[in-house]
Design an enzyme around this catalytic site. Sequence first.
Site, mmCIF file in Angstrom:
data_model
loop_
_atom_site.group_PDB
_atom_site.id
_atom_site.type_symbol
_atom_site.label_atom_id
_atom_site.label_comp_id
_atom_site.label_asym_id
_atom_site.label_seq_id
_atom_site.Cartn_x
_atom_site.Cartn_y
_atom_site.Cartn_z
ATOM 1 N N HIS A 1 0.943 -1.231 0.126
ATOM 2 C CA HIS A 1 0.095 -0.038 -0.213
ATOM 3 C C HIS A 1 0.843 1.172 -0.076
ATOM 4 O O HIS A 1 2.052 1.229 0.179
ATOM 5 C CB HIS A 1 -1.005 -0.131 1.082
ATOM 6 C CG HIS A 1 -0.491 0.288 2.459
ATOM 7 N ND1 HIS A 1 -0.246 -1.047 3.355
ATOM 8 C CD2 HIS A 1 0.613 1.013 3.125
ATOM 9 C CE1 HIS A 1 0.416 -0.784 4.366
ATOM 10 N NE2 HIS A 1 0.771 0.533 4.431
ATOM 11 N N ALA A 2 0.216 2.405 -0.191
ATOM 12 C CA ALA A 2 0.846 3.742 0.134
ATOM 13 C C ALA A 2 0.124 4.504 0.890
ATOM 14 O O ALA A 2 -0.983 4.243 1.134
ATOM 15 C CB ALA A 2 1.140 4.349 -1.266
#
Length: 137
Positions: A52-53
Amino acid sequence: MTLENACLVDLPHVQDERGSLSFIEAEKHIPFEIRRVYYLYGVMPGASRGAHAHKELQQLMVALAGSLDVELDDGHRKLTFHLTNPTQGLYVPSGLWRDLRNFTPDAVCLVLASMHYSEDDYYRDYQDYLSVARSKG
Ligand code: TYD
């Protein structure tokens, strides 16, 4: 943010006949106030985490025990950091995709975070992330 904004931070360590001690002071060794602490441990062989970011969140990751690889990606380039030393932290600014892999069975990864947990702060779809990251140049 781009990969150039990520960096390894050497943490203070004090060693004497009793052993070692390291410490991290917010806004001194890391450029943010600490709002949350979590840690990853007991990661199954072959399992990866992250994927994820974050839109705003900044983090510092420290391998307190064992080792792991952190691959960072700014939508243009990828860079892998091998974390194996409790006297070194990886500063991860906002906006970078991360994959955490190759945990040794004894690995304990401490994460200091600049915000409370909020699902709204995540990009969890890589294609969505790429289109946002690339539109920013
Ligand atoms: P997840 O984002 O999948 O962890 P990782 O980044 O290590 O792959 O989080 C796993 C679960 O834990 C998910 O349901 C959200 C929850 N969680 C919290 O409630 N608080 C937290 O601070 C974190 C990091 C996760």
